[in-house]
Design an enzyme around this catalytic site. Sequence first.
Site, mmCIF file in Angstrom:
data_model
loop_
_atom_site.group_PDB
_atom_site.id
_atom_site.type_symbol
_atom_site.label_atom_id
_atom_site.label_comp_id
_atom_site.label_asym_id
_atom_site.label_seq_id
_atom_site.Cartn_x
_atom_site.Cartn_y
_atom_site.Cartn_z
ATOM 1 N N HIS A 145 0.896 -1.298 0.004
ATOM 2 C CA HIS A 145 0.113 0.050 0.083
ATOM 3 C C HIS A 145 0.919 1.346 -0.023
ATOM 4 C CE1 HIS A 145 -3.203 -2.653 0.722
ATOM 5 N NE2 HIS A 145 -2.671 -2.966 1.961
ATOM 6 N N ARG A 190 0.115 18.589 3.315
ATOM 7 C CA ARG A 190 1.457 18.908 3.256
ATOM 8 C C ARG A 190 2.103 18.656 1.927
ATOM 9 N NH1 ARG A 190 3.189 13.734 2.467
ATOM 10 N NH2 ARG A 190 2.176 12.209 3.815
#
Length: 572
Positions: free
Chosen positions: A133, A191
């Site tokens: 993942h 971010r």
Amino acid sequence: MGPPSSAIRDMGIKSTSKAIMAAAGVPIINGYHGEDQSDECLQAEAKIIGFPLMIKAVRGGGGKGMRIAEKPEDFLTALNSARNESQKSFGDSSVLLERYVRSPRHVEVQVFADQYGDAVYLWERDCSVQRRHQKIIEEAPAPGLSEELRRELGEAAVRAAKAVGYVGAGTVEFILDKEDLSFHFMEMNTRLQVEHPISEMITGTDLVEWQIRIAAGEPLPLKQSQITRTGHAFEARIYAENPRGGFLPGAGPLRYLSTPQPSAEVRVETGVREGDEVSVHYDPMIAKLVVWGENRSQALNSLIARLGEYHISGLDTNINFLIDLASHPEFQLANVHTGFIDEHFDTLFPAISISQQHVSQAAVALVFNELQASTSNSSGSQDPFAATPNARLNYALIRNYNLKANDKVFWVDVKYNGEELQIRVDNGTWQEIKAERVQDVGRLKIRANIDSNISTYNANIDGPSLSLFLESGKLDFELVQPKFLSAQVDQLGAGGSRVVAPMPGVLEKVLVKPGDQVKKGDSLAVLIAMKMEHILKAPKDATIKSIGGAEGDNVAKGAAVITFVDEEVAAK
């Protein structure tokens, strides 16, 4: 610098972000995002959602605290593993449950917002090809999407940013169905992402500069209509890991490091130098290789070529795998999805073939290395070939080498009289080889004509280890002595009488004790590396003889963690 704390909090908790997105009209995947975290509640919700399902840490990221439960009987084991990893990574064991969409595409949108309520998107990135993942390779723009769909994704991402009063750089991630191209919100990263350089490459922007300007109170540098898109870009993540060993993270010294030459179309973003150590305590990413081309095909060809110029010895890396991935016919056709590696596993991991030419190339490298050492010892020069490129020294050499690669030993005979080089592999026919050292200060670079095949390649020799860096990737050899072959027999490992650490890490938990009877598949211990949890399981029914360490101990790759009672001895 960055978004307000309220946006970080709301987007950092996945259950909260899903509710906000749904209210803002951003499509979401059905699932359970509630506060009741009892096993009973989660099991009941799992049955409602159906299997397979995804378990995610509510504060997760980077693939940590994420597990898939394929069927009901897998649920509690997967749940506990996700909770443990989430607690260690984020200080919170809370999870959410979602319907697991098999083999979707992972598409994300780069957004920016200023302090005056304006927000824009800088197109999308495709990050579908992943392991554990976690992203391996990203590209921008996402291939195969219509302009209308690109606009819909971008506008949905802007709605998401505005819904939380966002300021600065952010990434809105979506799951995209690869069949009908419908998309659903997954999460927002508050971010600038690791893969932001490919957005910079196709838009001609400096997103770090944008962050600074917005933090200083300036409005967005560009309006949405002014943000154009040119060409195609790829980013490949260079990791210290073993792809053929399940992508387990690695650690160790960067004993040899040579990177592609940066340019306007090639960026090498890294924080390490030759001689640095990759530690078990941090993420194993060594660098980001970013390339741009006028179209996807050109960019992809550049990526493959630059990966071939990225040379590392001293530890395992994923560079060879990245070359094979980028060269794969289905990847070339942009048929990407999150299950790509599993679907094409056999063709992505073909059997390693060592040809006679490879062995001869390795032997030539050993010859030139010995010539350099001999000349350095006699003249005091550290690199005579650098001073006199392509020189052939008047030095006689007769050698016998035993070269081991891919568990096979090749017997190599070499004759060199300063002008003529002859090599024989496994007592076969002698080959006359034309070879010369190519000037590359501090590096062993060779041009060789072997059986009418001309190649230029780099090599690194470090003690008994020899690495060849070819266009197709790196090949590792080991210089061995004949006695090594008969003397080094691992009596424990040969019979499956121990479980070893597949990677360096910390022994987090020991689940058994000497004398315990275990069944094949039973969990024995938990190893933590780079904040990732790895469960060691019994390879067979057995009795525990000893434990190779205490909880909290550091263990090296290959160290025996659990040793079983020898069956033959036990029977006597």
